[in-house]
Design an enzyme around this catalytic site. Sequence first.
Site, short mmCIF file in Angstrom:
data_model
loop_
_atom_site.label_atom_id
_atom_site.label_comp_id
_atom_site.label_asym_id
_atom_site.label_seq_id
_atom_site.Cartn_x
_atom_site.Cartn_y
_atom_site.Cartn_z
N TYR A 128 0.85 -1.19 0.00
CA TYR A 128 0.00 0.00 0.00
C TYR A 128 0.88 1.24 0.00
O TYR A 128 2.05 1.20 0.39
CB TYR A 128 -0.94 0.01 1.21
N CYS A 129 0.30 2.35 -0.45
CA CYS A 129 0.96 3.66 -0.39
C CYS A 129 -0.13 4.70 -0.18
O CYS A 129 -1.29 4.37 0.04
CB CYS A 129 1.78 3.93 -1.65
N THR A 130 0.22 5.96 -0.24
CA THR A 130 -0.73 7.01 0.14
C THR A 130 -1.95 7.07 -0.76
O THR A 130 -3.09 7.00 -0.31
CB THR A 130 -0.03 8.39 0.14
N ILE A 166 -4.08 4.46 0.81
CA ILE A 166 -4.54 4.72 2.17
C ILE A 166 -5.72 5.69 2.17
O ILE A 166 -6.71 5.50 2.90
CB ILE A 166 -3.40 5.31 3.02
#
Length: 283
Positions: A207-209, A235
């Site tokens: 996952y990332c922003t 996210i």
Amino acid sequence: MPGAPSDDLAPMTSPAPSALPSSGDHIAFYRFVAVPDVDAAVVRVRELCAAREGLTGSVLIASEGVNGMLAGAPEQVDAFRAAASADAVTRALFDGIVTKRTAFTRPPFRRMMVKAKREIVPLGVDGLDMPNRMEDVRATDVAPQRWRELIRRDDVIVLDNRNSFEFGVGHFEGAIDPGVENFRDFADYVEAHAPAWRESGTKVAMYCTGGIRCEKSSPWMQDLGLEVFQLQGGILNYFAQMPDADVDWRGECFVFDERVSLDTHLRESGTGAADVDEPRPSE
């Protein structure tokens, strides 16, 4: 060559500080798509932004697509989206683009910048043709509701595809911090661990922003023979779709603007820049 970016475009004029709204809407967006003439797209996006009073942010355009964040009064943000989606030069970049929209109560940016780049997010891997790998990317997408189930599986590791200081601000429970200082270092971490993951049959959920770093990584990781999943929309989408996101999330989510971080309800957390050990890398 039309698709190659030029570095000689004049910088865009920033709005005067008095023109910055104290509250409004922030949108984040990206799209991997072939851009035949990067310089022409940059010039046109600059013109469309300049026509919207008080609009600030950053937009990067490369031959592989667009990556940006904009902030301003809601009507100005909407006017830009409508104009960019209809314009002949920018339609392929913006028509139907997915945006993540949040409110702000202090200006997220102090200026408006539109730049030509070689990549909209640099992974540091050569030969990755993102516009032609989007089917591979979509095959790894996991919706927020399924993500919660996935990260609880014993055969899955949860990998934070962000910089280490971002992990320190907040992360999914049980996630691994690769300890990188820049997104370009992420590839080194994956290459070092890929043999063990393949041998053990371990699946990688990352996952990332907002999703862009995972989308850039996922086809390359598939080429390494890894079974990869990525959190759809990152996210911020998880927070938007899951009212009880704090069940899985620990801390806050760092964002690359003056708001610094958001809580799981996408509200400004009140954390100040001095509270975050940020080396100011590029998103």
